[in-house]
Each structure stands twice: as C-alpha cells, then as structure tokens.
Motif scaffolding. Structure first.
Motif, PDB file in Angstrom:
ATOM      1  N   ASP A   1       8.328  -3.247  -0.666  1.00 36.24           N
ATOM      2  CA  ASP A   1       7.364  -2.628  -1.582  1.00 36.24           C
ATOM      3  C   ASP A   1       5.963  -2.786  -1.014  1.00 36.24           C
ATOM      4  N   LEU A   2       5.003  -2.127  -1.662  1.00 35.20           N
ATOM      5  CA  LEU A   2       3.629  -2.149  -1.163  1.00 35.20           C
ATOM      6  C   LEU A   2       2.680  -1.626  -2.223  1.00 35.20           C
ATOM      7  N   MET A   3       1.402  -1.912  -2.029  1.00 35.07           N
ATOM      8  CA  MET A   3       0.368  -1.405  -2.931  1.00 35.07           C
ATOM      9  C   MET A   3      -0.969  -1.465  -2.209  1.00 35.07           C
ATOM     10  N   VAL A   4      -1.932  -0.711  -2.719  1.00 38.77           N
ATOM     11  CA  VAL A   4      -3.286  -0.694  -2.167  1.00 38.77           C
ATOM     12  C   VAL A   4      -4.256  -1.182  -3.235  1.00 38.77           C
ATOM     13  N   ILE A   5      -5.110  -2.134  -2.867  1.00 43.99           N
ATOM     14  CA  ILE A   5      -6.228  -2.560  -3.704  1.00 43.99           C
ATOM     15  C   ILE A   5      -7.494  -2.258  -2.914  1.00 43.99           C
ATOM     16  N   GLU A   6      -8.265  -1.276  -3.406  1.00 40.23           N
ATOM     17  CA  GLU A   6      -9.433  -0.784  -2.683  1.00 40.23           C
ATOM     18  C   GLU A   6      -8.989  -0.346  -1.283  1.00 40.23           C
ATOM     19  N   ASP A   7      -9.522  -0.939  -0.222  1.00 35.16           N
ATOM     20  CA  ASP A   7      -9.141  -0.520   1.129  1.00 35.16           C
ATOM     21  C   ASP A   7      -8.240  -1.542   1.806  1.00 35.16           C
ATOM     22  N   VAL A   8      -7.451  -2.246   1.015  1.00 35.97           N
ATOM     23  CA  VAL A   8      -6.522  -3.241   1.551  1.00 35.97           C
ATOM     24  C   VAL A   8      -5.110  -2.878   1.110  1.00 35.97           C
ATOM     25  N   LEU A   9      -4.198  -2.851   2.074  1.00 36.64           N
ATOM     26  CA  LEU A   9      -2.794  -2.555   1.831  1.00 36.64           C
ATOM     27  C   LEU A   9      -1.986  -3.840   1.941  1.00 36.64           C
ATOM     28  N   TYR A  10      -1.223  -4.143   0.866  1.00 43.24           N
ATOM     29  CA  TYR A  10      -0.340  -5.303   0.860  1.00 43.24           C
ATOM     30  C   TYR A  10       1.107  -4.821   0.926  1.00 43.24           C
ATOM     31  N   ILE A  11       1.891  -5.417   1.824  1.00 42.42           N
ATOM     32  CA  ILE A  11       3.298  -5.056   2.025  1.00 42.42           C
ATOM     33  C   ILE A  11       4.139  -6.313   1.874  1.00 42.42           C
ATOM     34  N   THR A  12       5.240  -6.224   1.118  1.00 48.46           N
ATOM     35  CA  THR A  12       6.130  -7.373   0.953  1.00 48.46           C
ATOM     36  C   THR A  12       7.226  -7.341   2.003  1.00 48.46           C
ATOM     37  N   ASN A  13       7.349  -8.445   2.732  1.00 45.58           N
ATOM     38  CA  ASN A  13       8.446  -8.659   3.682  1.00 45.58           C
ATOM     39  C   ASN A  13       9.505  -9.501   2.979  1.00 45.58           C
ATOM     40  N   TYR A  14      10.635  -8.893   2.675  1.00 43.97           N
ATOM     41  CA  TYR A  14      11.659  -9.577   1.896  1.00 43.97           C
ATOM     42  C   TYR A  14      12.309 -10.729   2.662  1.00 43.97           C
ATOM     43  N   ARG A  15      12.765 -10.472   3.865  1.00 42.61           N
ATOM     44  CA  ARG A  15      13.592 -11.455   4.571  1.00 42.61           C
ATOM     45  C   ARG A  15      12.834 -12.737   4.889  1.00 42.61           C
ATOM     46  N   ASN A  16      11.634 -12.626   5.399  1.00 42.15           N
ATOM     47  CA  ASN A  16      10.884 -13.799   5.828  1.00 42.15           C
ATOM     48  C   ASN A  16       9.999 -14.389   4.742  1.00 42.15           C
ATOM     49  N   GLY A  17       9.949 -13.751   3.568  1.00 43.65           N
ATOM     50  CA  GLY A  17       9.103 -14.271   2.504  1.00 43.65           C
ATOM     51  C   GLY A  17       7.637 -14.211   2.867  1.00 43.65           C
ATOM     52  N   GLU A  18       7.144 -12.985   3.083  1.00 44.53           N
ATOM     53  CA  GLU A  18       5.768 -12.808   3.534  1.00 44.53           C
ATOM     54  C   GLU A  18       5.106 -11.647   2.796  1.00 44.53           C
ATOM     55  N   MET A  19       3.782 -11.693   2.813  1.00 48.30           N
ATOM     56  CA  MET A  19       2.962 -10.587   2.354  1.00 48.30           C
ATOM     57  C   MET A  19       2.067 -10.179   3.520  1.00 48.30           C
ATOM     58  N   ILE A  20       2.190  -8.945   3.947  1.00 43.49           N
ATOM     59  CA  ILE A  20       1.454  -8.467   5.119  1.00 43.49           C
ATOM     60  C   ILE A  20       0.226  -7.702   4.639  1.00 43.49           C
ATOM     61  N   ARG A  21      -0.877  -7.945   5.308  1.00 42.84           N
ATOM     62  CA  ARG A  21      -2.142  -7.327   4.908  1.00 42.84           C
ATOM     63  C   ARG A  21      -2.646  -6.387   6.009  1.00 42.84           C
ATOM     64  N   TYR A  22      -2.903  -5.147   5.617  1.00 44.08           N
ATOM     65  CA  TYR A  22      -3.569  -4.162   6.472  1.00 44.08           C
ATOM     66  C   TYR A  22      -4.888  -3.772   5.815  1.00 44.08           C
ATOM     67  N   ALA A  23      -5.844  -3.346   6.629  1.00 44.81           N
ATOM     68  CA  ALA A  23      -7.123  -2.870   6.111  1.00 44.81           C
ATOM     69  C   ALA A  23      -7.414  -1.480   6.677  1.00 44.81           C
ATOM     70  N   LEU A  24      -8.069  -0.671   5.871  1.00 43.51           N
ATOM     71  CA  LEU A  24      -8.453   0.680   6.311  1.00 43.51           C
ATOM     72  C   LEU A  24      -9.796   0.582   7.020  1.00 43.51           C
ATOM     73  N   LYS A  25      -9.785   0.875   8.327  1.00 44.10           N
ATOM     74  CA  LYS A  25     -10.977   0.692   9.141  1.00 44.10           C
ATOM     75  C   LYS A  25     -11.184   1.916  10.033  1.00 44.10           C
ATOM     76  N   PRO A  26     -12.441   2.134  10.459  1.00 43.23           N
ATOM     77  CA  PRO A  26     -12.678   3.205  11.428  1.00 43.23           C
ATOM     78  C   PRO A  26     -11.854   3.008  12.690  1.00 43.23           C
ATOM     79  N   ILE A  27     -11.342   4.073  13.224  1.00 37.81           N
ATOM     80  CA  ILE A  27     -10.486   4.010  14.402  1.00 37.81           C
ATOM     81  C   ILE A  27     -11.217   3.377  15.580  1.00 37.81           C
ATOM     82  N   MET A  28     -12.501   3.597  15.714  1.00 36.36           N
ATOM     83  CA  MET A  28     -13.258   3.089  16.837  1.00 36.36           C
ATOM     84  C   MET A  28     -13.305   1.565  16.874  1.00 36.36           C
ATOM     85  N   GLU A  29     -12.940   0.889  15.749  1.00 39.56           N
ATOM     86  CA  GLU A  29     -12.989  -0.573  15.724  1.00 39.56           C
ATOM     87  C   GLU A  29     -11.746  -1.210  16.304  1.00 39.56           C
ATOM     88  N   LYS A  30     -10.763  -0.426  16.711  1.00 39.51           N
ATOM     89  CA  LYS A  30      -9.525  -0.997  17.256  1.00 39.51           C
ATOM     90  C   LYS A  30      -9.793  -1.804  18.526  1.00 39.51           C
TER      91      LYS A  30
END
Length: 292
Positions: free
Chosen positions: A263-292
């Motif tokens: 499962d997953l959800m977005v709060i403002e510009d942050v994406l949270y994803i649930t990893n079932y097997r390892n018991g984790e919450m993964i965090r992504y952020a929406l950022k300009p591509i040039m910042e990679k």
C-alpha cells in the motif's frame, strides 16, 4: 531606448520565473524506515498522523514519520487496507445501533468479514445490508464508501443514499480477479484488480471506464492511491511501484528500497510505501529532476 533597456531585464525575469514553475519533478528515494515488529498491509493518514494495519498480528498502529509506535489497537481479525472519513451510515457495537456522527477510522477485517469503525479506541461495526467475504480495502470520500470484497470479486459502493454492487469474477474489462484496494475520487472509483494485474476505473454507477497497467507486466497489483495529478499502483511480486498520469500513461517506475509493497499514500510531496515482508516504510520525495 532607456525604456527598452529597463523592460528587457523584467522580461527575462518573468521568463526565468515561468521556467522555475514548469521545472519537471519526479519521485526520488529518500530513506527506509524500519518498523519494529510490524508487517504492514495498509496505510492511511489523519492529517500528519500515520496509521498502519498489521494483519499478521491483528492490530492497527499509529506511528510517527520515523516509524516509532505511538499507540496500538488490538482485537482485529486480519485488518487490511484502511481509511479515515465520515459517512451518514449506521454503526453497531453488537448491542445497540446508532448513526456515525464524527470522523472515524474504517478497518476492513479480512478474517471476520466485517468493517470495524474506530473512534477514541472504541470499536464499532459498519451496518451493511449485505454479506461480505474477506473485505480487503475501503475508501471513504465525503458521504460515500467503497469496499473491495476480495472473494466475491466485486466492489460494494454506498453513493450517499443506497448501496450498489458491481463486478464479477473474470478477466474482461469490468471484471475482477480478487480486488484488493479501492479509492473514490470526486467523479470516479479506482480499483487495484490484483490478480488481473491491472488497475481499473469506474464511474459512480459502476460502469467501467478504462483499465491501466495491463501492459506493464504486473504480478499482483495490491495497493492503489490517487492524488490530484497521479495514480500509484503497487506491484507486489515485482518489488516496485508504478506511477501513472491522469491520462493513465506510465510516468515513472519506483524500485529503490521497495520489497513486497502492499500500500501507499502521499502527504504533501512525500510518498510513503509499506514493505510487507521486511516490515518497513519507504519514503520518497517529489523533487526537481535536476537534483538527482
């Protein structure tokens, strides 16, 4: 000529501002958040408060953004994809029946074939004049509710005045093969059609509008989330999340840190994803591509 000299810098400034506004962004991995003893299936939020369903341990937990447990609620039977909201529907504590008057946490219980309604740590149940068979997901939008009923291969939908049911087992457009998650928006209903390996979109009469992701080699599309501009679908067995535009075209594939996402959800510009097997919450952020 002097006036022209003054105008040119202003024009360049306006162009620069416009370029900044239009600068493309994408989701970028930030970090993995370990969850102590939690095998998360569903995730939702009430404001900035994050709630997780832990189906393996029959509980729902409130955690902070670092994954620390703030409190837990026990006594569920395989809680699944959950949601917050309020709808003018009856609830019961098995002794008395009343109308829901405030915002609450709705928890589908896969093992009990019921929808638990939590308010102030008190558990009631949604009154439905129908029978559920392993409800896997729920969405609450204003005075509407949609339930993904796993084994009956259908969506049970309350439109504000009555319940309707749509879908049946099959592989054709509009059919389901174990729907696991659902989300209502202003004018549509989105469904994670898990083992047909796709997402589907319906209007609020239950008429199918389209499918998406069917050509992306999904292997169990288990969780769905729809923001104002994007659609997210988890690919459980392939350890990834696919991001689609509102035109249903693929925009981005997320794989870093993702392992059996549910499962997953977005709060403002942050994406949270649930990893079932390892018991984790993964965090992504929406950022300009040039910042990679």
């Amino acid at each position: 000529m002097k006036n022209l000299i003054y105008i040119i810098p202003i024009l360049f400034g306006m162009i620069s501002c416009n370029e900044q506004v239009k600068q493309p962004k994408e989701w970028q991995f930030e970090k993995t958040i370990a969850l102590d003893g939690i095998n998360p299936i569903g995730i939702t939020a009430d404001g900035n408060d994050i709630f997780l369903s832990d189906g393996d341990h029959n509980r729902v937990l409130k955690v902070n953004t670092d994954g620390e447990i703030l409190f837990e609620m026990e006594g569920f039977d395989r809680p699944m994809h959950l949601d917050f909201g309020k709808a003018d529907l009856q609830i019961t504590d098995k002794m008395t029946t009343s109308m829901l008057q405030e915002r609450a946490l709705f928890v589908p219980e896969y093992g009990r074939d019921s929808i638990a309604v939590m308010r102030d740590n008190k558990m009631d149940y949604l009154v439905i004049n129908d029978s559920l068979d392993a409800p896997a997901g729920i969405s609450v939008y204003e005075n509407e509710i949609a339930i993904a009923d796993f084994y009956t291969n259908r969506i049970l939908y309350y439109n504000g005045s009555q319940w309707i049911s749509f879908g049946k087992e099959g592989k054709a457009l509009g059919d389901f093969y174990y729907p696991t998650d659902v989300q209502i928006t202003a004018d549509k209903i989105f469904v994670a059609d898990a083992y047909n390996n796709r997402g589907q979109v319906f209007d609020k009469t239950g008429k199918v509008l389209t499918e998406f992701g069917q050509d992306q080699n999904f292997n169990a599309a288990t969780g769905i989330y729809v923001s104002d501009s994007e659609i997210f679908l988890t690919d459980f067995e392939n350890d990834r999340v696919l991001v689609f535009g509102m035109d249903y075209q693929l925009k981005q594939v997320l794989e870093s840190g993702i392992d059996k996402p549910t499962d997953l959800m977005v709060i403002e510009d942050v994406l949270y994803i649930t990893n079932y097997r390892n018991g984790e919450m993964i965090r992504y952020a929406l950022k300009p591509i040039m910042e990679k």
